[in-house]
Design an enzyme around this catalytic site. Structure first.
Site, PDB file in Angstrom:
ATOM      1  N   CYS A 278       0.944  -1.047   0.066  1.00 36.46           N
ATOM      2  CA  CYS A 278       0.058  -0.018  -0.096  1.00 36.46           C
ATOM      3  C   CYS A 278       0.999   1.051   0.100  1.00 36.46           C
ATOM      4  CB  CYS A 278      -0.829  -0.028   1.297  1.00 36.46           C
ATOM      5  SG  CYS A 278      -1.908   1.661   1.240  1.00 36.46           S
ATOM      6  N   HIS A 305      -1.810  -1.451  -3.726  1.00 33.79           N
ATOM      7  CA  HIS A 305      -2.602  -0.367  -3.596  1.00 33.79           C
ATOM      8  C   HIS A 305      -2.140   0.852  -4.135  1.00 33.79           C
ATOM      9  CE1 HIS A 305      -5.327  -2.044  -0.174  1.00 33.79           C
ATOM     10  NE2 HIS A 305      -5.241  -2.900  -1.053  1.00 33.79           N
ATOM     11  N   ASP A 348      -6.434   3.205  -4.700  1.00 33.89           N
ATOM     12  CA  ASP A 348      -6.991   3.247  -3.541  1.00 33.89           C
ATOM     13  C   ASP A 348      -7.448   4.745  -3.173  1.00 33.89           C
ATOM     14  OD1 ASP A 348      -7.579   2.046  -0.814  1.00 33.89           O
ATOM     15  OD2 ASP A 348      -5.589   2.523   0.084  1.00 33.89           O
ATOM     16  N   HIS A 349      -8.591   4.653  -2.639  1.00 33.79           N
ATOM     17  CA  HIS A 349      -9.193   5.961  -2.156  1.00 33.79           C
ATOM     18  C   HIS A 349      -8.990   6.888  -3.515  1.00 33.79           C
ATOM     19  CE1 HIS A 349      -7.902   5.051   2.137  1.00 33.79           C
ATOM     20  NE2 HIS A 349      -8.587   4.056   1.724  1.00 33.79           N
ATOM     21  N   TYR A 365     -14.096   6.224  -0.699  1.00 34.86           N
ATOM     22  CA  TYR A 365     -14.178   5.081  -2.039  1.00 34.86           C
ATOM     23  C   TYR A 365     -15.454   5.844  -2.779  1.00 34.86           C
ATOM     24  CZ  TYR A 365     -11.446   1.837   0.265  1.00 34.86           C
ATOM     25  OH  TYR A 365     -10.131   1.215   0.874  1.00 34.86           O
TER      26      TYR A 365
HETATM   27  C1  DNO Z   1      -9.046   1.533   4.064  1.00 30.09           C
HETATM   28  C2  DNO Z   1      -8.236   0.252   3.628  1.00 30.09           C
HETATM   29  C3  DNO Z   1      -8.095  -0.941   4.813  1.00 30.09           C
HETATM   30  C4  DNO Z   1      -7.800  -1.936   4.370  1.00 30.09           C
HETATM   31  C5  DNO Z   1      -7.486  -3.164   5.466  1.00 30.09           C
HETATM   32  C6  DNO Z   1      -6.988  -4.302   5.115  1.00 30.09           C
HETATM   33  O1  DNO Z   1      -9.382   1.975   3.169  1.00 30.09           O
HETATM   34  O2  DNO Z   1      -6.915   0.292   3.107  1.00 30.09           O
HETATM   35  O3  DNO Z   1      -9.272  -0.818   5.660  1.00 30.09           O
HETATM   36  O4  DNO Z   1      -8.762  -2.730   3.562  1.00 30.09           O
HETATM   37  O5  DNO Z   1      -6.729  -2.724   6.626  1.00 30.09           O
HETATM   38  O6  DNO Z   1      -7.085  -5.300   5.851  1.00 30.09           O
END
Ligand code: DNO
Length: 391
Positions: A278, A305, A348-349, A365
């Site tokens: 991530c 991510h 991500d996001h 999201y």
């Molecule tokens: C938030 C996410 C986290 C992720 C968890 C994985 O947006 O990146 O909640 O899904 O930590 O277990």
């Protein structure tokens, strides 16, 4: 990399058809209705998988198969909960869904203080305000000794907040830190729960006396128990880094930096024990050089991510546009396209754009904000691939 998208199931306001139309190839999802700690039945997994496939997509990654708190703090029922976890993994293996993301963060899955931090152009993004977080710990949770974790500048801001904060702003802070960011990813605390602060305090108390070494040993214990089923079904476990990558609430954090990642990879040196890279979470720690970490861990990374942050001098951080900030995603993409190009990757996001605002999406999201980011990332991937093919 495979273009995937986090989708929250049939109740998600974003339709699978739409995702296919914007170039998504695989889905990242979970059986969100099953309570944390319960077994995921094979029939339910197969039914979900077939639904995704009937839209021309594949279920690429499970995010998350949550690890119950008792496994993390080492409670009496941990072996029974690990048995359930193994059973869920076996069922996922039988169904052929073999990349599983999880995290080992105590109590709080991820932490933000502001869900709608306004940008000049009217869009908003997620934000972590260190002084507000300190206020939350010191004056809302009233955690003993919390002041010791902050310097004088932050404590001065906390005093100002104490004298100016409204009841609504305080409620908003509670919602942001422990309700709205948590319920949909973990289930410890959900919207509608009575007295979330009291519930949260009792969860924190479970970790009394659990330090970093103990948490590490509990992670090792868990990984050792699940490796045989992962080997049998070729399941790749990939732990999500701690978000943010530093200690909060006096709780230990064990996936924050190079030393931590080395530790858990070596503690259980098995190719099925891997990392969710991530970039966003790692980028929020000034100690992390994100592209360097990508290079070092490309072979043990099973899922990516893509997100970025900017960190400010006062310790705050903001979720940045995807191609700017400390995540250095262009370099990160270059590493993975070269070293491990079949990896599933999700944007991500994303910022919340004007037309996203009234849709009720989960924090981070949005549809349009994430779609824009996916377009940007896809462009970078195409340019990198094109460059490689000409070398
Ligand atoms: C938030 C996410 C986290 C992720 C968890 C994985 O947006 O990146 O909640 O899904 O930590 O277990």
């Amino acid at each position: 990399m495979e273009k995937t998208w986090r989708w929250f199931g049939k109740k998600d306001k974003i339709q699978l058809d739409m995702l296919r139309q914007i170039g998504v190839q695989g889905i990242v999802s979970a059986l969100h209705d099953i309570q944390n700690g319960q077994v995921w039945p094979l029939e339910a997994i197969n039914e979900y998988k077939e639904y995704i496939e009937s839209h021309g997509l594949r279920w690429s990654v499970v995010e998350s198969l949550p690890v119950s708190e008792a496994i993390k703090y080492g409670g009496e029922d941990r072996d029974a909960l690990i048995e359930n976890y193994i059973q869920s993994l076996e069922n996922l293996g039988k169904a052929g869904v073999t990349t599983v993301c999880y995290n080992f963060m105590p109590v709080l899955d991820w932490a933000r203080t502001d869900l709608y931090y306004q940008w000049e152009d009217g869009a908003s993004s997620l934000y972590f305000d260190k002084a507000k977080f300190a206020y939350f710990e010191i004056h809302i949770l009233e955690r003993a000794g919390a002041e010791k974790d902050y310097d004088q500048d932050i404590l001065a801001k906390v005093e100002t907040l104490k004298n100016t904060v409204t009841k609504e702003a305080e409620q908003d802070l509670i919602d942001s830190v422990i309700v709205k960011t948590q319920g949909f990813v973990n289930g410890n605390i959900k919207e509608g729960d009575q007295d979330p602060v009291a519930k949260f305090k009792s969860l924190l108390a479970l970790y009394d006396g659990i330090d970093k070494d103990r948490l590490r040993l509990n992670m090792k214990y868990f990984l050792e128990k699940i490796m045989p089923v992962c080997e049998q079904w070729n399941i790749h476990m990939c732990v999500h880094p701690d978000d943010p990558p530093f200690s909060l609430l006096g709780l230990p954090r064990i996936v924050t930096c190079e030393e931590d990642i080395d530790w858990f990879l070596n503690a259980v040196d098995n190719p099925h024990n891997g990392l969710t890279f991530c970039a966003g979470s790692l980028s929020a720690g000034l100690h992390n050089n994100v592209p360097e970490l990508a290079k070092k861990y490309a072979s043990r990374t099973k899922f990516v991510h893509l997100r970025s942050t900017n960190v400010f001098e006062n310790g705050d951080f903001i979720e940045a546009m995807h191609l700017s900030g400390r995540g250095q995603l262009i370099d990160v993409i270059r590493v993975f396209e070269k070293e491990n190009p079949s990896l599933p990757m999700r944007v991500d996001h994303g910022r919340l754009l004007t037309d996203d605002a009234d849709k009720g999406y989960h924090p981070g999201y949005s549809f349009l904000g994430r779609m824009l980011a996916l377009g940007q990332i896809e462009g970078v991937m195409a340019a990198v691939q094109n460059g490689m093919s000409k070398q």
